[in-house]
Design a protein around this motif. Structure first.
Motif, PDB file in Angstrom:
ATOM      1  N   ALA A   1     -14.804   6.024 -33.731  1.00  0.00           N
ATOM      2  CA  ALA A   1     -15.824   6.697 -34.531  1.00  0.00           C
ATOM      3  C   ALA A   1     -15.951   8.147 -34.069  1.00  0.00           C
ATOM      4  O   ALA A   1     -15.600   8.479 -32.935  1.00  0.00           O
ATOM      5  CB  ALA A   1     -17.159   5.978 -34.381  1.00  0.00           C
ATOM      6  N   PRO A   2     -16.441   9.044 -34.934  1.00  0.00           N
ATOM      7  CA  PRO A   2     -16.591  10.458 -34.541  1.00  0.00           C
ATOM      8  C   PRO A   2     -17.405  10.639 -33.268  1.00  0.00           C
ATOM      9  O   PRO A   2     -17.096  11.512 -32.452  1.00  0.00           O
ATOM     10  CB  PRO A   2     -17.303  11.068 -35.756  1.00  0.00           C
ATOM     11  N   GLN A   3     -18.449   9.805 -33.063  1.00  0.00           N
ATOM     12  CA  GLN A   3     -19.252   9.932 -31.843  1.00  0.00           C
ATOM     13  C   GLN A   3     -18.416   9.631 -30.606  1.00  0.00           C
ATOM     14  O   GLN A   3     -18.556  10.278 -29.566  1.00  0.00           O
ATOM     15  CB  GLN A   3     -20.447   8.974 -31.885  1.00  0.00           C
ATOM     16  N   SER A   4     -17.515   8.650 -30.724  1.00  0.00           N
ATOM     17  CA  SER A   4     -16.670   8.278 -29.593  1.00  0.00           C
ATOM     18  C   SER A   4     -15.649   9.377 -29.294  1.00  0.00           C
ATOM     19  O   SER A   4     -15.392   9.702 -28.131  1.00  0.00           O
ATOM     20  CB  SER A   4     -15.945   6.960 -29.889  1.00  0.00           C
ATOM     21  N   VAL A   5     -15.079   9.948 -30.339  1.00  0.00           N
ATOM     22  CA  VAL A   5     -14.121  11.046 -30.169  1.00  0.00           C
ATOM     23  C   VAL A   5     -14.802  12.224 -29.478  1.00  0.00           C
ATOM     24  O   VAL A   5     -14.250  12.833 -28.550  1.00  0.00           O
ATOM     25  CB  VAL A   5     -13.542  11.470 -31.532  1.00  0.00           C
ATOM     26  N   LEU A   6     -16.017  12.555 -29.915  1.00  0.00           N
ATOM     27  CA  LEU A   6     -16.755  13.668 -29.320  1.00  0.00           C
ATOM     28  C   LEU A   6     -17.058  13.402 -27.849  1.00  0.00           C
ATOM     29  O   LEU A   6     -16.905  14.288 -26.996  1.00  0.00           O
ATOM     30  CB  LEU A   6     -18.059  13.891 -30.093  1.00  0.00           C
TER      31      LEU A   6
ATOM     32  N   ARG B   1     -13.799  13.898 -25.845  1.00  0.00           N
ATOM     33  CA  ARG B   1     -13.343  15.288 -25.769  1.00  0.00           C
ATOM     34  C   ARG B   1     -14.295  16.185 -24.987  1.00  0.00           C
ATOM     35  O   ARG B   1     -13.913  17.273 -24.553  1.00  0.00           O
ATOM     36  CB  ARG B   1     -13.159  15.837 -27.186  1.00  0.00           C
ATOM     37  N   ARG B   2     -15.551  15.715 -24.804  1.00  0.00           N
ATOM     38  CA  ARG B   2     -16.545  16.520 -24.118  1.00  0.00           C
ATOM     39  C   ARG B   2     -16.437  16.395 -22.597  1.00  0.00           C
ATOM     40  O   ARG B   2     -17.090  17.131 -21.861  1.00  0.00           O
ATOM     41  CB  ARG B   2     -17.936  16.082 -24.575  1.00  0.00           C
ATOM     42  N   LEU B   3     -15.600  15.490 -22.097  1.00  0.00           N
ATOM     43  CA  LEU B   3     -15.430  15.318 -20.657  1.00  0.00           C
ATOM     44  C   LEU B   3     -14.891  16.602 -20.038  1.00  0.00           C
ATOM     45  O   LEU B   3     -13.887  17.149 -20.514  1.00  0.00           O
ATOM     46  CB  LEU B   3     -14.474  14.165 -20.372  1.00  0.00           C
ATOM     47  N   ASP B   4     -15.535  17.101 -18.988  1.00  0.00           N
ATOM     48  CA  ASP B   4     -15.065  18.315 -18.331  1.00  0.00           C
ATOM     49  C   ASP B   4     -14.565  18.042 -16.915  1.00  0.00           C
ATOM     50  O   ASP B   4     -14.396  18.966 -16.113  1.00  0.00           O
ATOM     51  CB  ASP B   4     -16.156  19.383 -18.313  1.00  0.00           C
ATOM     52  N   ALA B   5     -14.372  16.776 -16.601  1.00  0.00           N
ATOM     53  CA  ALA B   5     -13.774  16.365 -15.323  1.00  0.00           C
ATOM     54  C   ALA B   5     -12.980  15.097 -15.576  1.00  0.00           C
ATOM     55  O   ALA B   5     -13.084  14.480 -16.647  1.00  0.00           O
ATOM     56  CB  ALA B   5     -14.850  16.142 -14.261  1.00  0.00           C
TER      57      ALA B   5
ATOM     58  N   ALA C   1      -5.938   8.822 -25.889  1.00  0.00           N
ATOM     59  CA  ALA C   1      -5.280   9.671 -26.882  1.00  0.00           C
ATOM     60  C   ALA C   1      -6.142  10.863 -27.276  1.00  0.00           C
ATOM     61  O   ALA C   1      -5.629  11.869 -27.767  1.00  0.00           O
ATOM     62  CB  ALA C   1      -4.926   8.849 -28.121  1.00  0.00           C
ATOM     63  N   GLU C   2      -7.452  10.764 -27.054  1.00  0.00           N
ATOM     64  CA  GLU C   2      -8.364  11.837 -27.444  1.00  0.00           C
ATOM     65  C   GLU C   2      -8.637  12.831 -26.316  1.00  0.00           C
ATOM     66  O   GLU C   2      -9.131  13.927 -26.570  1.00  0.00           O
ATOM     67  CB  GLU C   2      -9.697  11.251 -27.929  1.00  0.00           C
ATOM     68  N   SER C   3      -8.355  12.449 -25.076  1.00  0.00           N
ATOM     69  CA  SER C   3      -8.658  13.340 -23.957  1.00  0.00           C
ATOM     70  C   SER C   3      -7.642  13.166 -22.833  1.00  0.00           C
ATOM     71  O   SER C   3      -7.448  12.045 -22.348  1.00  0.00           O
ATOM     72  CB  SER C   3     -10.065  13.064 -23.414  1.00  0.00           C
ATOM     73  N   PRO C   4      -7.029  14.260 -22.382  1.00  0.00           N
ATOM     74  CA  PRO C   4      -6.082  14.167 -21.262  1.00  0.00           C
ATOM     75  C   PRO C   4      -6.781  13.915 -19.933  1.00  0.00           C
ATOM     76  O   PRO C   4      -6.129  13.628 -18.933  1.00  0.00           O
ATOM     77  CB  PRO C   4      -5.409  15.547 -21.267  1.00  0.00           C
ATOM     78  N   ARG C   5      -8.113  13.987 -19.921  1.00  0.00           N
ATOM     79  CA  ARG C   5      -8.859  13.774 -18.683  1.00  0.00           C
ATOM     80  C   ARG C   5      -9.066  12.289 -18.380  1.00  0.00           C
ATOM     81  O   ARG C   5      -9.522  11.932 -17.302  1.00  0.00           O
ATOM     82  CB  ARG C   5     -10.213  14.480 -18.743  1.00  0.00           C
TER      83      ARG C   5
END
Length: 452
Positions: free
Chosen positions: A47-52, A55-59, A87-91
């Motif tokens: 869902a868009p909330q999950s993607v956000l 992607r919002r992870l900064d660590a 797949a949505e975040s390399p972190r």
């Protein structure tokens, strides 16, 4: 002969070209991250909330799957879900470990049952047990880990009752460890003669004190709730101190509720571990019970909760006994039914939300102190009491509103076929398709025979 050679060469060139195109297309697709989810409910898409949230992870976020190999672990499904977040975040990185052999991670994160996923982010952790591994749970865990605020659980101390530091079978050290691993802080608050509940307490835990609460303490708790506080309160049947039980009910009196003090006996063997340990499989509709419907939780030696809330309040009966249950008001050795015993059903756990100015007060009432003691939680038991207790703390901390995603259906959806549908499939697969192939072969043979 020349004509046949030219035709063969042309066919070879066409086949080579088609094969080269397919190879090129495969190479191109393998280097692309594009995907299409053609399922009706989008079960393979976040869902868009999950993607956000991802992607919002900064660590870096480390996800550890501590599974026990074998049927019932749902490891493949859990790892498929994690892969969508990766797949949505390399972190985000994931590693799988064996619960029985990776003792370092089990001890480090205080994991108490197999098939648990650990989320480790900036030194904060979230534990997702088997019942808490949906997209809703995973995204809620991410949102909580990203948040700067850490809820404070204040444990009423100094009046007897269960201790959060007691590691014995009747202690609460296990649940204290679990909530701390899920980004809560815990501290003791002397409650006996408290004049005020500290402002930093996001929720107060009051577990069947053996010493009566003073009028000042009861008033302090009332003032705390009137300001929009949260309270987890538990009682017991046949209390040793009638004065302590009375003072406990004084806390609930303004809201129209009380613990009866009678011992509940469940005679329906399908809804009990034994006669004085009722079980619940079907729960009231609440964020607390979202993930445990159909899973058993136990309420050992419980009393009933009775009362009628104010019309402005919202009460939800979380767990109740069957109509075949009864309650024994005074202690006795023989718990067999007698004419004077009150007939069920009885509510054993209930939540209450009461308007309190701009912020509502929240109360979780439980008729037994045994619902979250060490003996009823993993590894001693693998029932749903762990999830029930953790969700109660989260609801009291108002974390049910962190994320709101519509539930998705299971990945393996059942396909119902009528007799006519089955007959059609058999005809198409066994007769029609082979028949078309045979017909095409005959036509090719006939055409070649004509042009010889």
């Amino acid at each position: 002969m020349s004509r046949r050679l030219r035709t063969g060469s042309g066919s070879l060139l066409i086949s080579t070209a088609v094969l080269a195109a397919l190879v090129a297309l495969n190479i191109l697709v393998s280097r692309s991250a594009q995907a299409w989810d053609l399922t009706r409910s989008g079960i393979n898409t976040l869902a868009p909330q999950s993607v956000l949230a991802a992607r919002r992870l900064d660590a870096d976020l480390l996800v550890i799957g501590l599974f026990r190999p074998g049927a019932g672990s749902d490891q493949a499904q859990a790892e498929s879900l994690v892969a969508l977040y990766e797949a949505e975040s390399p972190r985000i990185s994931y590693r799988s470990e064996n619960f029985d052999s990776d003792l370092a991670d089990v001890h480090r994160y205080s994991v108490r049952e197999p098939n648990t996923m650990v989320l480790d982010y900036r030194g904060k952790t979230q534990l997702l047990t088997l019942a808490l591994q949906t997209e809703q749970d995973f995204t809620a865990a991410l949102v909580k880990l990203e948040a700067d605020r850490t809820p404070v659980v204040c444990w009423a101390a100094g009046a007897g009752g269960r201790s959060r530091s007691d590691t014995g079978q009747g202690g609460y050290s296990a649940v204290a460890d679990i909530i701390e691993r899920n980004n809560f802080k815990t501290k003791d608050v002397l409650i006996t003669d408290a004049a005020v509940i500290p402002n930093d307490c996001d929720e107060l835990v009051l577990i069947a004190p053996s010493v009566p609460l003073s009028a000042a303490s009861v008033k302090a708790i009332g003032d705390y709730l009137a300001a929009g506080g949260s309270l987890l309160i538990a009682g017991d049947p046949w209390p040793e101190s009638a004065a302590a039980a009375t003072s406990l009910n004084e806390v609930l009196k303004p809201y129209g509720f009380a613990f009866t003090g009678a011992l509940v006996v469940e005679t329906d063997a399908s809804r009990a571990f034994d006669a004085i340990t009722p079980a619940v499989f079907v729960y009231g509709s609440s964020p607390i019970t979202r993930d445990i419907q159909g899973l058993a939780s136990f309420f050992p030696q419980t009393t009933a909760i009775k009362g009628v809330p104010d019309p402005a309040a919202r009460a939800v009966a979380i767990g109740a006994t069957t109509r075949s249950s009864y309650a024994i008001s005074t202690p006795r050795q023989d718990v067999g039914r007698q004419p004077s015993d009150e007939a069920g059903p009885f509510v054993m756990m209930e939540t209450l939300e009461v308007p309190a100015g701009g912020k509502s007060a929240r109360i979780v009432m439980v008729g037994t102190t045994g619902f979250a003691e060490n003996r009823i939680l993993p590894p001693s038991s693998n029932d749903a009491n762990l999830e029930l207790a953790l969700a109660s703390f989260q609801w009291l901390a108002r974390e049910d509103a962190l994320i709101s995603l519509p539930p998705k259906p299971a990945r393996a959806l059942p396909l119902t076929l009528t007799q006519q549908d089955q007959s059609t499939i058999i005809f198409v697969t066994i007769f029609l398709m082979p028949g078309l192939i045979v017909f095409a072969g005959v036509m090719v043979w006939w055409r070649r025979r004509l042009f010889r």
